[in-house]
Structures are given as C-alpha cells and as structure tokens.
Design a protein around this motif. Sequence first.
Motif, PDB file in Angstrom:
ATOM      1  N   GLN A   1      59.841  41.636  51.174  1.00 42.76           N
ATOM      2  CA  GLN A   1      59.267  41.140  52.415  1.00 42.76           C
ATOM      3  C   GLN A   1      58.241  40.076  52.052  1.00 42.76           C
ATOM      4  N   THR A   2      58.467  38.865  52.547  1.00 40.95           N
ATOM      5  CA  THR A   2      57.658  37.729  52.131  1.00 40.95           C
ATOM      6  C   THR A   2      56.174  37.967  52.365  1.00 40.95           C
ATOM      7  N   GLY A   3      55.821  38.485  53.556  1.00 46.21           N
ATOM      8  CA  GLY A   3      54.413  38.711  53.859  1.00 46.21           C
ATOM      9  C   GLY A   3      53.773  39.678  52.888  1.00 46.21           C
ATOM     10  N   GLY A   4      54.493  40.758  52.547  1.00 44.58           N
ATOM     11  CA  GLY A   4      53.942  41.746  51.635  1.00 44.58           C
ATOM     12  C   GLY A   4      53.725  41.195  50.240  1.00 44.58           C
ATOM     13  N   VAL A   5      54.699  40.457  49.713  1.00 43.21           N
ATOM     14  CA  VAL A   5      54.583  39.917  48.359  1.00 43.21           C
ATOM     15  C   VAL A   5      53.462  38.891  48.288  1.00 43.21           C
ATOM     16  N   SER A   6      53.333  38.050  49.309  1.00 41.56           N
ATOM     17  CA  SER A   6      52.255  37.054  49.299  1.00 41.56           C
ATOM     18  C   SER A   6      50.896  37.736  49.309  1.00 41.56           C
ATOM     19  N   ARG A   7      50.778  38.849  50.040  1.00 39.79           N
ATOM     20  CA  ARG A   7      49.522  39.587  50.041  1.00 39.79           C
ATOM     21  C   ARG A   7      49.266  40.230  48.674  1.00 39.79           C
ATOM     22  N   ASP A   8      50.314  40.675  47.988  1.00 42.24           N
ATOM     23  CA  ASP A   8      50.145  41.222  46.641  1.00 42.24           C
ATOM     24  C   ASP A   8      49.401  40.236  45.749  1.00 42.24           C
ATOM     25  N   ILE A   9      49.886  39.006  45.712  1.00 47.70           N
ATOM     26  CA  ILE A   9      49.315  37.995  44.826  1.00 47.70           C
ATOM     27  C   ILE A   9      47.926  37.587  45.301  1.00 47.70           C
ATOM     28  N   GLU A  10      47.773  37.413  46.606  1.00 49.26           N
ATOM     29  CA  GLU A  10      46.486  36.973  47.153  1.00 49.26           C
ATOM     30  C   GLU A  10      45.390  37.991  46.863  1.00 49.26           C
ATOM     31  N   ARG A  11      45.620  39.247  47.243  1.00 42.14           N
ATOM     32  CA  ARG A  11      44.593  40.260  47.060  1.00 42.14           C
ATOM     33  C   ARG A  11      44.429  40.632  45.591  1.00 42.14           C
ATOM     34  N   GLY A  12      45.531  40.647  44.854  1.00 41.71           N
ATOM     35  CA  GLY A  12      45.432  40.969  43.436  1.00 41.71           C
ATOM     36  C   GLY A  12      44.576  39.960  42.695  1.00 41.71           C
ATOM     37  N   SER A  13      44.777  38.670  42.972  1.00 42.77           N
ATOM     38  CA  SER A  13      43.991  37.624  42.308  1.00 42.77           C
ATOM     39  C   SER A  13      42.523  37.741  42.657  1.00 42.77           C
ATOM     40  N   ARG A  14      42.244  37.922  43.942  1.00 45.18           N
ATOM     41  CA  ARG A  14      40.849  38.036  44.372  1.00 45.18           C
ATOM     42  C   ARG A  14      40.189  39.279  43.761  1.00 45.18           C
ATOM     43  N   SER A  15      40.919  40.373  43.690  1.00 48.41           N
ATOM     44  CA  SER A  15      40.343  41.618  43.175  1.00 48.41           C
ATOM     45  C   SER A  15      40.122  41.565  41.678  1.00 48.41           C
ATOM     46  N   ILE A  16      40.911  40.770  40.960  1.00 46.91           N
ATOM     47  CA  ILE A  16      40.687  40.620  39.517  1.00 46.91           C
ATOM     48  C   ILE A  16      39.310  40.012  39.269  1.00 46.91           C
ATOM     49  N   SER A  17      38.987  38.978  40.023  1.00 48.12           N
ATOM     50  CA  SER A  17      37.669  38.358  39.900  1.00 48.12           C
ATOM     51  C   SER A  17      36.573  39.375  40.205  1.00 48.12           C
ATOM     52  N   ASN A  18      36.752  40.150  41.261  1.00 47.54           N
ATOM     53  CA  ASN A  18      35.756  41.156  41.623  1.00 47.54           C
ATOM     54  C   ASN A  18      35.623  42.219  40.540  1.00 47.54           C
ATOM     55  N   LEU A  19      36.761  42.671  40.020  1.00 47.97           N
ATOM     56  CA  LEU A  19      36.737  43.740  39.023  1.00 47.97           C
ATOM     57  C   LEU A  19      36.015  43.294  37.756  1.00 47.97           C
ATOM     58  N   ILE A  20      36.295  42.073  37.305  1.00 46.28           N
ATOM     59  CA  ILE A  20      35.633  41.562  36.101  1.00 46.28           C
ATOM     60  C   ILE A  20      34.127  41.483  36.316  1.00 46.28           C
ATOM     61  N   SER A  21      33.729  40.924  37.447  1.00 50.95           N
ATOM     62  CA  SER A  21      32.301  40.775  37.732  1.00 50.95           C
ATOM     63  C   SER A  21      31.614  42.129  37.854  1.00 50.95           C
ATOM     64  N   TYR A  22      32.231  43.057  38.601  1.00 53.70           N
ATOM     65  CA  TYR A  22      31.616  44.357  38.813  1.00 53.70           C
ATOM     66  C   TYR A  22      31.496  45.144  37.513  1.00 53.70           C
ATOM     67  N   THR A  23      32.559  45.107  36.713  1.00 52.59           N
ATOM     68  CA  THR A  23      32.578  45.941  35.511  1.00 52.59           C
ATOM     69  C   THR A  23      31.638  45.417  34.436  1.00 52.59           C
ATOM     70  N   LEU A  24      31.742  44.132  34.124  1.00 55.98           N
ATOM     71  CA  LEU A  24      30.996  43.580  33.007  1.00 55.98           C
ATOM     72  C   LEU A  24      29.569  43.203  33.380  1.00 55.98           C
ATOM     73  N   TYR A  25      29.341  42.851  34.646  1.00 53.57           N
ATOM     74  CA  TYR A  25      28.020  42.350  34.996  1.00 53.57           C
ATOM     75  C   TYR A  25      27.316  43.164  36.064  1.00 53.57           C
ATOM     76  N   SER A  26      27.849  44.342  36.358  1.00 48.24           N
ATOM     77  CA  SER A  26      27.137  45.238  37.264  1.00 48.24           C
ATOM     78  C   SER A  26      27.007  46.625  36.640  1.00 48.24           C
ATOM     79  N   ILE A  27      28.125  47.188  36.208  1.00 49.59           N
ATOM     80  CA  ILE A  27      28.067  48.520  35.591  1.00 49.59           C
ATOM     81  C   ILE A  27      27.274  48.485  34.288  1.00 49.59           C
ATOM     82  N   LEU A  28      27.632  47.557  33.404  1.00 45.08           N
ATOM     83  CA  LEU A  28      26.952  47.487  32.109  1.00 45.08           C
ATOM     84  C   LEU A  28      25.461  47.199  32.254  1.00 45.08           C
ATOM     85  N   PRO A  29      25.045  46.215  33.074  1.00 49.56           N
ATOM     86  CA  PRO A  29      23.603  45.999  33.250  1.00 49.56           C
ATOM     87  C   PRO A  29      22.893  47.222  33.818  1.00 49.56           C
TER      88      PRO A  29
END
Length: 605
Positions: A136-164
């Motif tokens: 389903q085109t809508g579902g797959v496009s959301r996979d990539i959109e949210r996955g990309s955005r969440s990768i940025s969030n995960l990196i920032s939260y893990t390395l620069y929030s949890i560790l500090p």
Amino acid sequence: MRRTSRSALPVSAVDRPPAEEASLWPTLHKLGPYLWQYKWRVIFALACLVGAKLANVSVPLIFKQMIDSLSGSEQALALPVLLLILYGCLRFSTSLFTELREILFARVTQRAVRRIALEAFRHLHELSLRFHLQRQTGGVSRDIERGSRSISNLISYTLYSILPTVVEISLVLVVLLANYDAAFVLITLLSLIAYVLFTIKVSNWRIAIRRRVNDADSAANTRAIDSLLNYETVKYFNNEEYEARRYDQQMVDWEDAATRSQISLSWLNLGQQIIIALGVTAMMWLAAAGVVDGRLTIGDLVLVNAFLIQLYMPLNFLGVIYREIRQALTDIERMFALLAVNREIADAPAATVLAPGPVEVRFSAVDFSYEANRQILHGVDFTIPAGHTVAVVGESGSGKSTLARLLYRFYDISAGSICLNGTDLRQLTQASLRTAIGIVPQDTVLFNDTLFYNIQYGRPTASRDQVLAAAEAAQLAGFIDILPDGYETRVGERGLKLSGGEKQRVAIARALLKNPPVLIFDEATSALDSRTEKAIQSSLDSAARGRTTLVIAHRLSTIMQADQILVMDGGRIVERGTHTQLLEAGGVYTQMWSLQQQEESGERL
C-alpha cells in the motif's frame, strides 16, 4: 512536560515484527556503521559532552563557596569576586561545550538519516513486482518518512540525552557521598530507582496504545491516498460522501486511540511528579535539619538545593526521553522491516553482463505460476532470432503479458529457461538485462512532471534534440507544439492530464529514445484511434527493424508483417506461423481474424 504525536506505523504488505524486537541496543548496533563513518567527530562530540557536564556540576560547588564566603568576615571580599568570575566562566563553558557538541555531531546525524533513507529507497526498487503489487503506497511512504525522522531522534536522545543524564547524576552522587551524609545519596538513589521503574512500567503499558494510534493513523492515511489516486472513479460513481464516511470511520478509531494515549500520558506525568516531589522534600528536610544542628552551612543548603534542581531537570527529561525512544523504536522497526524483506529477484553471485549487440531470445519449456495453485504458463517454447519480430495474440488472460514480465525478469520462472544469446537470463545482471530491453506497456503510467522529463526518462542522458526526434517519431510532436507550455507541460499525477492515446505515445517515444536491441510492444496501440494507430504503426515498424521484437497484440491488423505469430490459449501456444500460414490453417487465429474484420466493417458503417 507533555508530548503528543500522530506519527504512525503503516499498514503494508510487510508483517509487523513483535513488540519485543523493537529493543534499543540491537537498533543502535544497526545504526553503528552509519555513525562510525565520522568516528573522530563522534569522539570529539562525546568529549564536549563530558566537559559540559563537568562544568555544569561544578557550578553549584562554586556557588556554595560564594555563599559561605559572603556569610563570613568582610575581609574575604576579594574571594567572592574571583568565585563570581569562575562561576560565570563555568556557566559559559556549559553552553560552549553543548553547542560545540551539536556543531560536531550535526553532520553525523543528518548523513546517517540520509544514507539509511536512501538505502531503504533503493531496497524498495530492488524488491520484486510481487511485493509492489501487494504493498500500500501510503503505508510504505509513511514507513520511510517516520523511520528517517525517528532515526535522528533516536541518535540524539540516546547519545546526547541518556548519556549526559547518567554522567550528571553520577557526578552529583559522587559529590554528595564525598561531602555529606549517606542519607542524601540513599534518598537520591531511591528516588531515581522509583522514578525509572515507574516510567518504564507505565511507558511499556502505553506502547499498546501507541500502536493502536499508529495503526489507525496509517489506515486513515492509506484510505485517503487510495481515494485520491482513484479520484476519477470516485467522481464517476458520485461516491464523494461514501469515501468521506469511510475516511471518517478510520479517523474515529484514531480519535479514540489518541485520546486514550493523551490521558495515559497525563497519568504518567502525574506519577513522575509525585516521586520527584517526595524525593525533593526528603532531601531539603535533611539539609534544613543539618543547618539547624550546625552540621551544615547555608552554602550547603544552597548546594543541595541547586543539585536537586539540576537532578530534577535531567530526571524529568529522562522520562520523556524514554517515552520518545520507545516511540522512535516503534517507528524505526517498520523501516528496518522493509530493509529485511528478502529480494525475491536477485543477481546470481557470478552473474555476467549481457554483451552489447544483436540479441536472440529463446523460451524453452517455460512454466510459470503467480500463485502455487494457479499455473499461468504451460511449457511455452519459442525463439525470436536476432533482428526478427514475433507477435503473440490470444484472449485476455491467456498469458501474453506474462511473457513480457518474465523476459524483464520481474519474476523467476517455475520451470524451463529463458535465454538471451544462449545465456539464461538468471545468470545475467538485471541492470544489463533491462538496459537491453525497451517496452511500451499496455497501461502507461507517467511521472507527475513535464512531457520532456517523461520522454527523456527513457534515456536520462539524451540531448534535447534526441528527445524531440523521439517525440516526432511517435507522432507526438504535433500535439506538443500546440500546448501553451510545449514540452514543459506538466502531465499530472500518473499522467491524468493526458488522454490514453497521448500517454501511450509518450511511452512509445520513451522506448524509441532508449534505443535498445530488444523491444517489447505490449498492446502498444490499444488506446489509439485507427487513424493515429496507422500513423504510429509505421514508426513502430521502423523502430523494430533490425531489433529483436516481441509484439503482444490485440488488433491482428498490426502484426500481419511479423516473422512469426504465436496464438496462446490457457497459457499454452496452440498455433504458430506467419499471418498467411495461420489463415490457411483455418484454426483459432482465423476465427479471431474473421471476428475482428466483422467488427471493423461494422465500425465503418
């Protein structure tokens, strides 16, 4: 702090991994290679992080010395001045190290997001046609959109929030243990443990609610995109309100789930604040009692209060971070699930490149099934010598278009072989195979771009003159010349601004521009009127001259000059020969010819 999100997990052909698979460290392990490309930036950024936290923890210590010195004799007036200067420098150092960390790591995060999104995009194009027919085109496009955005969030939260946060809490505990009663450390640890356990337990409970919000949002998004893509069909049947009701049914589910999510978030925040309030009250009671007893100074009371404020902020933020990380992992798991989908069609380890030049195509005893219980082709066997034309005719569903899909290797055959110049196409690289083949499909879908772009797509490196020549050969130039924007006219999504015949002529021009040794015409003139068909037929005949050509036809008048005609029925070749030979045989082909001649005579009347 409250956060709400409408990000969602798409409903697609890929099955959702179980919740327990969305764990932090395996996901970070997958992200590691993308981050380690900039290892020195990462190391320096982490050094800045530690420096910022050391400066931040030192500030209350300096502040305590200032308070104690001010409460002493006036002869020590020079000391607070120096402490004030040091206090200001430490405050500035905290911000300086924090911003340096962000500057150093900005490129790392964005590059990782870009590379992973590109990898997912490429992987989707490498998956089989079977996958894309089910997705389903809508579902797959959301996979990539949210996955990309969440990768940025995960990196920032893990390395620069949890560790500090861990570093800061550890430093504060060390200072408290070294300078004060163990009860301060005990209360702090108990508050931390209670807070973390409560946050994890409630956040894990909220994951099920989060998934329901995601699913409802994805279903609504998919429903909306599907309806908009079929805008004309909706209008044909006057079903605007019907589509609106179907969309609203999905939004009702989202509304209920989102409301539950917000209410549960409020209860989580309230519980966290109760734990913090109890811990802060106990700590201040101990400090105040120490001042009254003379064991602690006013500066100590201020220091404990400052530490509590510094602990409160990261501790409170830790709860938010945990929730955000869990949500990010929930979103990222869908993107990694896409990347984990097995490529049904892949190059063999020792695949070779198809050499340029004339190509002979041979189907040998080919069987094929889209599904195990429904066989489409049965022992199909024919050869197209290099530079010759073979046409395939038959009723709808007889397997004609399947031949083109198999030759392109959109699917692998069940039995037999398909060879190009004596080499099984499964032993050829897909890139060289598809470079050698040009196709004019029955259903032409165009990009939402200009006419020039859509024609040039056949060979992106072609010059403007070559594009114009291809349009002329496809009898398209006259139509384009009368358009106000000419070749810069946008065709709309899926080419909806063009008629069926105009779209098909664009496809013909695109195939002519590609200039491959093998051509496939899959009912290439089916959407054209008789006059345009005759005009284009000469161009198709000219384009096919000297090339290996497979013509899948409905109108028999377009394939009379073919070197060989195959008649298919039920996935089998039931007749073969030239036009004249088949008419003389008086079989299926003769019946089809007679029927079409009668229909054309009726149209002329």
